[in-house]
Design a protein around this motif. Structure first.
Motif, PDB file in Angstrom:
ATOM      1  N   ALA A  50       0.834  -1.206   0.000  1.00 14.58           N
ATOM      2  CA  ALA A  50       0.000   0.000   0.000  1.00 14.58           C
ATOM      3  C   ALA A  50       0.869   1.257   0.000  1.00 14.58           C
ATOM      4  O   ALA A  50       0.534   2.250  -0.654  1.00 14.58           O
ATOM      5  N   ALA A  51       1.990   1.214   0.702  1.00 12.37           N
ATOM      6  CA  ALA A  51       2.890   2.369   0.730  1.00 12.37           C
ATOM      7  C   ALA A  51       3.508   2.601  -0.637  1.00 12.37           C
ATOM      8  O   ALA A  51       3.627   3.751  -1.095  1.00 12.37           O
ATOM      9  N   ALA A  52       3.902   1.527  -1.303  1.00 13.58           N
ATOM     10  CA  ALA A  52       4.483   1.669  -2.640  1.00 13.58           C
ATOM     11  C   ALA A  52       3.482   2.307  -3.598  1.00 13.58           C
ATOM     12  O   ALA A  52       3.822   3.196  -4.385  1.00 13.58           O
ATOM     13  N   ARG A  53       2.235   1.863  -3.520  1.00 12.89           N
ATOM     14  CA  ARG A  53       1.213   2.410  -4.415  1.00 12.89           C
ATOM     15  C   ARG A  53       0.879   3.860  -4.082  1.00 12.89           C
ATOM     16  O   ARG A  53       0.496   4.635  -4.971  1.00 12.89           O
ATOM     17  N   ALA A  54       1.007   4.240  -2.804  1.00 12.69           N
ATOM     18  CA  ALA A  54       0.710   5.616  -2.396  1.00 12.69           C
ATOM     19  C   ALA A  54       1.899   6.542  -2.570  1.00 12.69           C
ATOM     20  O   ALA A  54       1.799   7.741  -2.299  1.00 12.69           O
ATOM     21  N   GLY A  55       3.027   6.003  -3.004  1.00 13.73           N
ATOM     22  CA  GLY A  55       4.221   6.829  -3.177  1.00 13.73           C
ATOM     23  C   GLY A  55       4.853   7.238  -1.859  1.00 13.73           C
ATOM     24  O   GLY A  55       5.411   8.326  -1.742  1.00 13.73           O
ATOM     25  N   MET A  56       4.792   6.347  -0.873  1.00 12.81           N
ATOM     26  CA  MET A  56       5.340   6.623   0.445  1.00 12.81           C
ATOM     27  C   MET A  56       6.519   5.702   0.730  1.00 12.81           C
ATOM     28  O   MET A  56       6.465   4.497   0.468  1.00 12.81           O
ATOM     29  N   GLY A 266     -13.350  -3.683  14.412  1.00 14.10           N
ATOM     30  CA  GLY A 266     -12.670  -3.964  15.664  1.00 14.10           C
ATOM     31  C   GLY A 266     -11.263  -3.408  15.616  1.00 14.10           C
ATOM     32  O   GLY A 266     -10.909  -2.616  14.734  1.00 14.10           O
ATOM     33  N   HIS A 267     -10.438  -3.855  16.558  1.00 13.96           N
ATOM     34  CA  HIS A 267      -9.118  -3.244  16.714  1.00 13.96           C
ATOM     35  C   HIS A 267      -8.236  -3.411  15.474  1.00 13.96           C
ATOM     36  O   HIS A 267      -7.800  -2.426  14.879  1.00 13.96           O
ATOM     37  N   LEU A 268      -7.989  -4.632  15.074  1.00  8.15           N
ATOM     38  CA  LEU A 268      -7.081  -4.859  13.956  1.00  8.15           C
ATOM     39  C   LEU A 268      -7.681  -4.413  12.627  1.00  8.15           C
ATOM     40  O   LEU A 268      -6.977  -3.895  11.760  1.00  8.15           O
ATOM     41  N   ALA A 269      -8.976  -4.569  12.470  1.00  5.13           N
ATOM     42  CA  ALA A 269      -9.616  -4.214  11.205  1.00  5.13           C
ATOM     43  C   ALA A 269      -9.574  -2.724  10.944  1.00  5.13           C
ATOM     44  O   ALA A 269      -9.683  -2.283   9.798  1.00  5.13           O
ATOM     45  N   THR A 270      -9.375  -1.934  11.997  1.00  5.91           N
ATOM     46  CA  THR A 270      -9.319  -0.481  11.805  1.00  5.91           C
ATOM     47  C   THR A 270      -8.154  -0.082  10.922  1.00  5.91           C
ATOM     48  O   THR A 270      -8.209   0.923  10.215  1.00  5.91           O
ATOM     49  N   LEU A 271      -7.078  -0.880  10.933  1.00  3.62           N
ATOM     50  CA  LEU A 271      -5.956  -0.619  10.037  1.00  3.62           C
ATOM     51  C   LEU A 271      -5.883  -1.626   8.909  1.00  3.62           C
ATOM     52  O   LEU A 271      -5.742  -1.247   7.743  1.00  3.62           O
ATOM     53  N   MET A 272      -5.967  -2.925   9.217  1.00  2.00           N
ATOM     54  CA  MET A 272      -5.632  -3.943   8.236  1.00  2.00           C
ATOM     55  C   MET A 272      -6.455  -3.847   6.957  1.00  2.00           C
ATOM     56  O   MET A 272      -5.956  -4.121   5.874  1.00  2.00           O
ATOM     57  N   ALA A 273      -7.694  -3.450   7.101  1.00  2.01           N
ATOM     58  CA  ALA A 273      -8.538  -3.333   5.910  1.00  2.01           C
ATOM     59  C   ALA A 273      -8.431  -1.962   5.254  1.00  2.01           C
ATOM     60  O   ALA A 273      -9.064  -1.729   4.224  1.00  2.01           O
ATOM     61  N   HIS A 274      -7.614  -1.074   5.840  1.00  2.00           N
ATOM     62  CA  HIS A 274      -7.628   0.312   5.369  1.00  2.00           C
ATOM     63  C   HIS A 274      -6.236   0.908   5.168  1.00  2.00           C
ATOM     64  O   HIS A 274      -6.078   2.130   5.174  1.00  2.00           O
ATOM     65  N   TRP A 275      -5.219   0.048   4.992  1.00  2.00           N
ATOM     66  CA  TRP A 275      -3.875   0.580   4.774  1.00  2.00           C
ATOM     67  C   TRP A 275      -3.849   1.592   3.624  1.00  2.00           C
ATOM     68  O   TRP A 275      -3.258   2.669   3.745  1.00  2.00           O
ATOM     69  N   ALA A 276      -4.469   1.261   2.516  1.00  2.00           N
ATOM     70  CA  ALA A 276      -4.419   2.139   1.342  1.00  2.00           C
ATOM     71  C   ALA A 276      -5.058   3.490   1.635  1.00  2.00           C
ATOM     72  O   ALA A 276      -4.506   4.543   1.283  1.00  2.00           O
ATOM     73  N   VAL A 278      -5.495   4.955   4.575  1.00  2.00           N
ATOM     74  CA  VAL A 278      -4.703   5.679   5.564  1.00  2.00           C
ATOM     75  C   VAL A 278      -3.493   6.335   4.911  1.00  2.00           C
ATOM     76  O   VAL A 278      -3.232   7.542   5.075  1.00  2.00           O
ATOM     77  N   LEU A 279      -2.742   5.574   4.122  1.00  2.00           N
ATOM     78  CA  LEU A 279      -1.522   6.106   3.522  1.00  2.00           C
ATOM     79  C   LEU A 279      -1.832   7.131   2.438  1.00  2.00           C
ATOM     80  O   LEU A 279      -1.105   8.130   2.291  1.00  2.00           O
ATOM     81  N   THR A 280      -2.912   6.932   1.715  1.00  2.00           N
ATOM     82  CA  THR A 280      -3.306   7.922   0.700  1.00  2.00           C
ATOM     83  C   THR A 280      -3.679   9.253   1.355  1.00  2.00           C
ATOM     84  O   THR A 280      -3.288  10.326   0.874  1.00  2.00           O
ATOM     85  N   ASP A 281      -4.423   9.208   2.448  1.00  2.00           N
ATOM     86  CA  ASP A 281      -4.791  10.436   3.147  1.00  2.00           C
ATOM     87  C   ASP A 281      -3.560  11.158   3.690  1.00  2.00           C
ATOM     88  O   ASP A 281      -3.454  12.390   3.611  1.00  2.00           O
ATOM     89  N   LEU A 282      -2.621  10.410   4.264  1.00  2.00           N
ATOM     90  CA  LEU A 282      -1.424  11.043   4.811  1.00  2.00           C
ATOM     91  C   LEU A 282      -0.560  11.635   3.691  1.00  2.00           C
ATOM     92  O   LEU A 282       0.019  12.718   3.852  1.00  2.00           O
ATOM     93  N   ALA A 283      -0.478  10.934   2.567  1.00  2.00           N
ATOM     94  CA  ALA A 283       0.293  11.457   1.433  1.00  2.00           C
ATOM     95  C   ALA A 283      -0.318  12.749   0.908  1.00  2.00           C
ATOM     96  O   ALA A 283       0.374  13.714   0.583  1.00  2.00           O
ATOM     97  N   ARG A 284      -1.633  12.777   0.849  1.00  2.00           N
ATOM     98  CA  ARG A 284      -2.340  13.953   0.324  1.00  2.00           C
ATOM     99  C   ARG A 284      -2.168  15.171   1.226  1.00  2.00           C
ATOM    100  O   ARG A 284      -2.018  16.289   0.758  1.00  2.00           O
ATOM    101  N   ASP A 285      -2.154  14.940   2.533  1.00  2.00           N
ATOM    102  CA  ASP A 285      -2.159  16.067   3.475  1.00  2.00           C
ATOM    103  C   ASP A 285      -0.791  16.433   4.005  1.00  2.00           C
ATOM    104  O   ASP A 285      -0.684  17.051   5.081  1.00  2.00           O
ATOM    105  N   GLY A 286       0.252  16.042   3.306  1.00  2.00           N
ATOM    106  CA  GLY A 286       1.559  16.535   3.703  1.00  2.00           C
ATOM    107  C   GLY A 286       2.645  15.515   3.835  1.00  2.00           C
ATOM    108  O   GLY A 286       3.755  15.828   4.256  1.00  2.00           O
TER     109      GLY A 286
END
Length: 287
Positions: A50-56, A266-276, A278-286
């Motif tokens: 996901a990081a590679a695809r987001a350019g991170m 739940g706890h793990l699903a908050t990230l595991m299903a949403h890596w792309a 999360v990283l896309t939003d962070l890349a966009r905002d700085g």
């Protein structure tokens, strides 16, 4: 899939060593990842693609007391500064930060102590200040020792609690009918269980877990008003490990934050299903 590619070890100016992992896009915008509790640098490898695809460019280090990283006294601010030192060693100036679960407070701390370098911060299911959210945590013997300034005694007490928990475990490392362990006032039956094989550096040596637990509870040594970067908070409304109240508290005390609640997560699903996402939003905002 967790890979072992990208592993290294860096030596800091004070002589300590930190285990580091790098992945994603090697030419991308840098992001420093703070792993959960317990865990280690390879938790970041779950987001490699996901990081590679987001350019991170994804960078993670194991905190003191985990894996091969030198054990040392830690606070939220000291680990936040370690992120800046790792970035220095890698020749990086500005960067994004992302903390997951037990790594959440450290991402916030990095944004507070490095306001001119952290461009954007992300927290996924991150723990809030436990004494604020659960005043009864002050009754824990380890927490009392930490609040009194006796850090070594606090760590010994916390390590003992971790060992007792391990001795109660049944086959496969899971506790059959043992009560939930109290980690610095944070009650969770899952807190000592690794998410994946990437969590194994935190078990069976509990020193890193103990340092984390005390930092969450007695070691909030940063001023949230010092955070200047935009902060993204992602929490699941069915998270039984780190409840939504943690996210709401951080959102109320971080003026630059926005809170996203993942319905049904739940706890793990908050990230595991949403890596792309999360990283896309962070890349966009700085990032």
């Amino acid at each position: 899939m967790v890979t072992t590619d990208g592993r290294s070890r860096v030596r800091l100016p004070d002589g300590r060593r930190l285990d580091v992992w790098q992945g994603g896009d090697p030419l991308g915008r840098p992001l420093v990842f703070f792993h959960g509790t317990p865990g280690g640098r390879l938790q970041a490898a779950l987001g490699d693609g996901a990081a590679a695809r987001a350019g991170m460019r994804l960078i993670a280090f194991s905190r003191p007391g985990y894996g091969g990283s030198t054990d040392a006294r830690t606070t939220l601010s000291s680990v936040g500064r370690d992120a800046g030192t790792v970035a220095d060693v890698l020749g990086l100036d500005a960067f994004a930060v992302l903390g997951v679960s037990g790594g959440g407070p450290y991402a916030v701390a990095a944004a507070a102590v490095l306001p001119h370098r952290v461009r954007v911060a992300g927290v996924v299911a991150g723990i809030g200040p436990l004494l604020e959210l659960d005043p009864a945590a002050a009754d824990d013997p380890a927490v009392r020792a930490a609040l009194a300034g006796d850090v070594d005694a606090a760590i010994d007490l916390q390590d003992g609690a971790m060992t007792d928990r391990a001795q109660q475990s049944g086959p496969g490392g899971r506790t059959a009918r043992a009560p939930a362990v109290r980690v610095g006032g944070f009650v969770s039956p899952e807190i000592l269980e690794p998410w994946t094989a990437s969590g194994r550096p935190g078990v069976p040596s509990y020193r890193g877990v103990s340092r984390d637990a005390l930092a969450f509870t007695a070691g909030w040594d940063v001023a949230l008003d010092d955070v200047r970067a935009p902060v993204h908070l992602w929490y699941g409304d069915r998270d039984r490990t780190v409840g939504l109240e943690h996210g709401r508290w951080l959102h109320a005390h971080l003026p630059t934050s926005r809170l996203v609640v993942r319905e049904g997560a739940g706890h793990l699903a908050t990230l595991m299903a949403h890596w792309a996402d999360v990283l896309t939003d962070l890349a966009r905002d700085g990032g």
